[in-house]
Motif scaffolding. Sequence first.
Motif, PDB file in Angstrom:
ATOM      1  N   VAL A 265       0.885  -1.163   0.000  1.00 41.72           N
ATOM      2  CA  VAL A 265       0.000   0.000   0.000  1.00 41.72           C
ATOM      3  C   VAL A 265       0.926   1.216   0.000  1.00 41.72           C
ATOM      4  O   VAL A 265       1.689   1.418   0.944  1.00 41.72           O
ATOM      5  N   VAL A 266       0.882   2.000  -1.083  1.00 39.76           N
ATOM      6  CA  VAL A 266       1.901   3.020  -1.289  1.00 39.76           C
ATOM      7  C   VAL A 266       1.322   4.428  -1.205  1.00 39.76           C
ATOM      8  O   VAL A 266       0.329   4.740  -1.863  1.00 39.76           O
ATOM      9  N   ARG A 267       1.935   5.238  -0.381  1.00 41.53           N
ATOM     10  CA  ARG A 267       1.620   6.661  -0.339  1.00 41.53           C
ATOM     11  C   ARG A 267       2.900   7.413  -0.650  1.00 41.53           C
ATOM     12  O   ARG A 267       3.938   7.167  -0.038  1.00 41.53           O
ATOM     13  N   HIS A 268       2.822   8.342  -1.618  1.00 44.41           N
ATOM     14  CA  HIS A 268       4.037   9.029  -2.056  1.00 44.41           C
ATOM     15  C   HIS A 268       3.677  10.434  -2.501  1.00 44.41           C
ATOM     16  O   HIS A 268       2.617  10.672  -3.051  1.00 44.41           O
ATOM     17  N   GLU A 269       4.584  11.358  -2.272  1.00 46.87           N
ATOM     18  CA  GLU A 269       4.289  12.744  -2.637  1.00 46.87           C
ATOM     19  C   GLU A 269       4.437  12.992  -4.134  1.00 46.87           C
ATOM     20  O   GLU A 269       4.035  14.039  -4.632  1.00 46.87           O
ATOM     21  N   GLN A 270       4.991  12.031  -4.877  1.00 48.24           N
ATOM     22  CA  GLN A 270       5.180  12.238  -6.312  1.00 48.24           C
ATOM     23  C   GLN A 270       4.145  11.475  -7.126  1.00 48.24           C
ATOM     24  O   GLN A 270       3.905  10.288  -6.905  1.00 48.24           O
ATOM     25  N   SER A 271       3.558  12.177  -8.101  1.00 44.17           N
ATOM     26  CA  SER A 271       2.600  11.558  -9.005  1.00 44.17           C
ATOM     27  C   SER A 271       3.292  10.435  -9.775  1.00 44.17           C
ATOM     28  O   SER A 271       4.422  10.595 -10.236  1.00 44.17           O
ATOM     29  N   GLY A 272       2.613   9.312  -9.908  1.00 43.55           N
ATOM     30  CA  GLY A 272       3.169   8.212 -10.689  1.00 43.55           C
ATOM     31  C   GLY A 272       3.983   7.222  -9.875  1.00 43.55           C
ATOM     32  O   GLY A 272       4.418   6.191 -10.397  1.00 43.55           O
ATOM     33  N   ALA A 273       4.188   7.498  -8.592  1.00 42.75           N
ATOM     34  CA  ALA A 273       5.038   6.616  -7.778  1.00 42.75           C
ATOM     35  C   ALA A 273       4.462   5.207  -7.683  1.00 42.75           C
ATOM     36  O   ALA A 273       5.187   4.218  -7.818  1.00 42.75           O
ATOM     37  N   ALA A 274       3.143   5.103  -7.480  1.00 37.70           N
ATOM     38  CA  ALA A 274       2.542   3.773  -7.343  1.00 37.70           C
ATOM     39  C   ALA A 274       2.623   3.002  -8.664  1.00 37.70           C
ATOM     40  O   ALA A 274       2.877   1.797  -8.681  1.00 37.70           O
TER      41      ALA A 274
ATOM     42  N   HIS B 251      -6.130   9.126  -5.950  1.00 42.41           N
ATOM     43  CA  HIS B 251      -6.382   8.548  -4.630  1.00 42.41           C
ATOM     44  C   HIS B 251      -7.609   7.662  -4.815  1.00 42.41           C
ATOM     45  O   HIS B 251      -8.697   7.955  -4.339  1.00 42.41           O
ATOM     46  N   PRO B 252      -7.401   6.547  -5.531  1.00 47.02           N
ATOM     47  CA  PRO B 252      -8.562   5.783  -6.020  1.00 47.02           C
ATOM     48  C   PRO B 252      -9.446   5.212  -4.914  1.00 47.02           C
ATOM     49  O   PRO B 252     -10.680   5.208  -5.073  1.00 47.02           O
TER      50      PRO B 252
ATOM     51  N   ARG C 148      -5.731  15.238  -5.762  1.00 41.60           N
ATOM     52  CA  ARG C 148      -5.761  13.897  -6.346  1.00 41.60           C
ATOM     53  C   ARG C 148      -7.115  13.248  -6.086  1.00 41.60           C
ATOM     54  O   ARG C 148      -7.572  12.414  -6.852  1.00 41.60           O
ATOM     55  N   VAL C 149      -7.753  13.659  -4.988  1.00 41.64           N
ATOM     56  CA  VAL C 149      -9.074  13.115  -4.687  1.00 41.64           C
ATOM     57  C   VAL C 149     -10.063  13.508  -5.779  1.00 41.64           C
ATOM     58  O   VAL C 149     -10.801  12.667  -6.310  1.00 41.64           O
ATOM     59  N   ALA C 150     -10.074  14.797  -6.171  1.00 44.64           N
ATOM     60  CA  ALA C 150     -10.999  15.263  -7.205  1.00 44.64           C
ATOM     61  C   ALA C 150     -10.763  14.521  -8.520  1.00 44.64           C
ATOM     62  O   ALA C 150     -11.706  14.102  -9.194  1.00 44.64           O
ATOM     63  N   ARG C 151      -9.507  14.362  -8.902  1.00 41.90           N
ATOM     64  CA  ARG C 151      -9.201  13.636 -10.139  1.00 41.90           C
ATOM     65  C   ARG C 151      -9.818  12.251 -10.123  1.00 41.90           C
ATOM     66  O   ARG C 151     -10.474  11.823 -11.069  1.00 41.90           O
ATOM     67  N   SER C 152      -9.612  11.531  -9.045  1.00 44.36           N
ATOM     68  CA  SER C 152     -10.133  10.167  -8.976  1.00 44.36           C
ATOM     69  C   SER C 152     -11.657  10.161  -8.936  1.00 44.36           C
ATOM     70  O   SER C 152     -12.302   9.303  -9.540  1.00 44.36           O
ATOM     71  N   GLN C 153     -12.247  11.134  -8.239  1.00 46.16           N
ATOM     72  CA  GLN C 153     -13.717  11.206  -8.180  1.00 46.16           C
ATOM     73  C   GLN C 153     -14.304  11.442  -9.571  1.00 46.16           C
ATOM     74  O   GLN C 153     -15.306  10.830  -9.944  1.00 46.16           O
TER      75      GLN C 153
ATOM     76  N   SER D 220       0.724  -7.365  -5.257  1.00 49.68           N
ATOM     77  CA  SER D 220      -0.255  -6.342  -5.653  1.00 49.68           C
ATOM     78  C   SER D 220       0.145  -4.990  -5.080  1.00 49.68           C
ATOM     79  O   SER D 220       0.715  -4.928  -3.989  1.00 49.68           O
ATOM     80  N   VAL D 221      -0.177  -3.928  -5.808  1.00 50.67           N
ATOM     81  CA  VAL D 221       0.127  -2.571  -5.353  1.00 50.67           C
ATOM     82  C   VAL D 221      -1.166  -1.773  -5.265  1.00 50.67           C
ATOM     83  O   VAL D 221      -1.953  -1.747  -6.222  1.00 50.67           O
ATOM     84  N   LEU D 222      -1.407  -1.139  -4.128  1.00 48.24           N
ATOM     85  CA  LEU D 222      -2.544  -0.233  -3.986  1.00 48.24           C
ATOM     86  C   LEU D 222      -2.020   1.180  -3.823  1.00 48.24           C
ATOM     87  O   LEU D 222      -1.157   1.440  -2.995  1.00 48.24           O
ATOM     88  N   ASN D 223      -2.566   2.086  -4.602  1.00 45.68           N
ATOM     89  CA  ASN D 223      -2.202   3.495  -4.510  1.00 45.68           C
ATOM     90  C   ASN D 223      -3.010   4.151  -3.387  1.00 45.68           C
ATOM     91  O   ASN D 223      -4.227   4.259  -3.465  1.00 45.68           O
ATOM     92  N   ALA D 224      -2.314   4.592  -2.347  1.00 48.25           N
ATOM     93  CA  ALA D 224      -2.981   5.280  -1.233  1.00 48.25           C
ATOM     94  C   ALA D 224      -2.761   6.786  -1.339  1.00 48.25           C
ATOM     95  O   ALA D 224      -2.775   7.487  -0.327  1.00 48.25           O
ATOM     96  N   GLY D 225      -2.595   7.259  -2.575  1.00 47.69           N
ATOM     97  CA  GLY D 225      -2.383   8.688  -2.803  1.00 47.69           C
ATOM     98  C   GLY D 225      -0.999   8.964  -3.340  1.00 47.69           C
ATOM     99  O   GLY D 225      -0.019   8.721  -2.649  1.00 47.69           O
ATOM    100  N   ASP D 226      -0.912   9.477  -4.579  1.00 46.80           N
ATOM    101  CA  ASP D 226       0.395   9.828  -5.150  1.00 46.80           C
ATOM    102  C   ASP D 226       0.330  11.247  -5.697  1.00 46.80           C
ATOM    103  O   ASP D 226      -0.318  11.526  -6.706  1.00 46.80           O
ATOM    104  N   GLY D 227       1.014  12.166  -5.049  1.00 48.13           N
ATOM    105  CA  GLY D 227       1.126  13.547  -5.511  1.00 48.13           C
ATOM    106  C   GLY D 227      -0.220  14.156  -5.866  1.00 48.13           C
ATOM    107  O   GLY D 227      -1.180  14.051  -5.105  1.00 48.13           O
TER     108      GLY D 227
END
Lengths: 333, 333, 333
Positions: C129-138, C161-162, C194-199, C150-157
């Motif tokens: 479960v990956v949280r990273h300040e840079q977009s694309g890290a996950a 934030h799916p 990132r929340v708005a993008r995923s929403q 398996s990799v879950l994106n917990a927020g990247d830049g």
Amino acid sequence: MAVNFVRPMIPKLATDPWAIQFDAQGHLKHLLTIEGLGPTWITRILDTAENFMSVSDREIKKVPLLRGRTVVNLFFESSTRTRTTFELAAKRLSADVLNINLSTSATTKGESLLDTLRNIEAMQADMFVVRHEQSGAAHFIARHVAPHVSVLNAGDGWHAHPTQALLDAFTIRRIKGDFAPLRIAIVGDVKHSRVARSQIHAFNSLNVGELRVIGPRTLIPNDIEPLGVRVFHDMRQGLKDVDVIIMLRLQRERMEGGLLPTEQEFYRLYGLTEEKLGWAKPDAIVMHPGPANRGVEIESRVADGPQSVILEQVSNGIGVRMAVMALCMSAES
Amino acid sequence: MAVNFVRPMIPKLATDPWAIQFDAQGHLKHLLTIEGLGPTWITRILDTAENFMSVSDREIKKVPLLRGRTVVNLFFESSTRTRTTFELAAKRLSADVLNINLSTSATTKGESLLDTLRNIEAMQADMFVVRHEQSGAAHFIARHVAPHVSVLNAGDGWHAHPTQALLDAFTIRRIKGDFAPLRIAIVGDVKHSRVARSQIHAFNSLNVGELRVIGPRTLIPNDIEPLGVRVFHDMRQGLKDVDVIIMLRLQRERMEGGLLPTEQEFYRLYGLTEEKLGWAKPDAIVMHPGPANRGVEIESRVADGPQSVILEQVSNGIGVRMAVMALCMSAES
Amino acid sequence: MAVNFVRPMIPKLATDPWAIQFDAQGHLKHLLTIEGLGPTWITRILDTAENFMSVSDREIKKVPLLRGRTVVNLFFESSTRTRTTFELAAKRLSADVLNINLSTSATTKGESLLDTLRNIEAMQADMFVVRHEQSGAAHFIARHVAPHVSVLNAGDGWHAHPTQALLDAFTIRRIKGDFAPLRIAIVGDVKHSRVARSQIHAFNSLNVGELRVIGPRTLIPNDIEPLGVRVFHDMRQGLKDVDVIIMLRLQRERMEGGLLPTEQEFYRLYGLTEEKLGWAKPDAIVMHPGPANRGVEIESRVADGPQSVILEQVSNGIGVRMAVMALCMSAES
């Protein structure tokens, strides 16, 4: 039971601040303070702890009582020792444990305490174990949590540290049996000690024969005698015929300047040396909530000596905390 | 087996400092150093690890061997990698795990190491995994714990890192089979490496055909040859006909000034490049205890190349640590 | 579905960056972004979450689906709230959980991200479960992990934030039922969210009737309308006839200077007060991904009021994360 001693430290509470500890059926829901438990509940906790001690002694130390429940250690003040004993107690009851240190996390994002609480609660936490530097914090949280959540006070400011007092009572009962004939002396910095406050309430409730506090005038609260406590400023007089000696930790971080002359002077007058220990009964036991300042409150030879039960207190702390957790979650063993 | 090499670093130990590792029945109780294990115990650990590797490979990776036991990671020096492998090993044996980082907790309250130990022990811990920057720390702890507690050394100062040496031996045995015909070279900062010390003892015990160390004079201890080690200062000569190359991490934090010219110079002379790798046997394997400094000790193409078994070392580390934990708690698989 | 909005932020990805989320059989393997899931997978996740919600409601909250699996929370950016919900979700599926905060550990020893990954992977981790300040890290991590991980994106830049978008969709569906007739407004700092993008991707996929964003010109991206979003700069117009209001957190830490006049000014224009809430439909629900800045994005009376479902979002987050974990590990409930 007099309460003048404690009440001023709890901000804006209802008339019976301890009533909140019980649910509508009179069952223990939160453990915030010893006050209001009465001998029945204290004894029930000690009896339950006795059952759990056998869990810690056997090879497989777990019981499935709280399987699937989530216990959250909410520490606003770091304390590895206390946190660890609650964590172990919860794990031995098969609960899931979350450690949240709030000085370094959510609060840095500007969340208020209540928002933080509500959020953790919404994750279906079942119990909060709260440590906070401010008196009344655990009460405040208990007043605001959802109905299904229990709150345990793991120490709040100068106010209370109820599980410590319970494990002390448990340790004394295991060794001395009946409380009625006992003389117990609490020695040192009573003024700043949440441990002493909780002990006084517990021992009064359990009808301890005679309860004494010993210390310099600057470290003994003025309004303590109405609690049924005899005050001594001289160690030799105070320890005479005593069965249990409880040394307190000097809470230098909570003292304003000038209360304490020097540590050497304190040790000379009140530090428990082998010589001073000789003034108590020959079978007196020596207790300390830890961590002890050797050479300040207590001589190493006494802390490690045959009359010391300091490490038994730690072991007993696991069983007592298991008991409180199980009872508050209505899951009696 | 010569010990002059190690003994000066352990403060005030009895004549056979490793004897403490065994209980009265001769069963392994603590793992502090490779010395004294002998080929029988080393082989028993490797065989047990082989059984546990199948646990890590199957879908449900847990076995209930240590269910209800409490393993305490007592780290006085932070090391996420090492702590994590011990934590995973303990969890796969179904133990409860407590992580205690002591630089940031109890010691800030002025507790002595012994008080801390006694307190955690009194919480019915069954095993301490100890990492400490001072040589001899794990021994010291093992001499003072209660009889039921096992101590595992997870690295102490310059002295020893026995589970690392065991996982290296395990990795070599899995790939190369018998140790007798092998030539093994340990390259780099041998002087400051607890890993190298433990490896030399392990490989000697397992009767490795020839053991070499390669490095600049400033990073090879003077008294190492009595241990049955051939010393080389030239990489080409040292790597000739070698089956296993173990690169060490440069321990710059433990070096006094002036021992190392520059990292570039070190890399030019001793860094394992593809070219230098060509000087060893064609089927030589490349090992590193991690974390590797790419471009200092090792070229990236070698670290990630077909002869590298660096990641297998990590995987094997879980199985080997499960084996040591199970054996020390008398719970053979 | 248009992607110009998101693509520039993911560095050097293949033509269909979301294809990597599926294995060769078309089964969900990683959750990195909402894009590419389509209504089928989103609905499957929401349906699975619905099953898991009953787990959180019952007394024993655990199911043995992931027993023996190891979930590693790999947080390069600290977030106690998000980490905690993933940790609880994994524990309720009976997985073992490792928390690794990488800003303070291995990276201080100079290890590269890939070395760290490979090492943790070699310990037989099953999910990151990956949280990273840079977009694309996950995405980067998913492209490089071993096939069984398996990799879950917990927020990247700024990117995605799916699981937040999924729990928002889940919350809306539980209350409002069908998505087709709904008008949803996303309010505030859309540009850095990132929340708005995923929403936006999720609601488009689920065929939400009308999707609006409301905010000052400086905080709404220029290229957002091709995504099928109506842009409003006036709250009264934007909230008219709306069924769902999603307030975003002001991401001041991601803003360059000058984008925001003052917080007072922002609150006056866009902060959700009781008055402004009156401009939406009478049964509109109010959402916020948390932690909310009270008095900046939202008035306390609205955050705690009858139309707020902010705490339900948190509760639903556990079930949704359990669903994603179970599905990605091919363990449908």
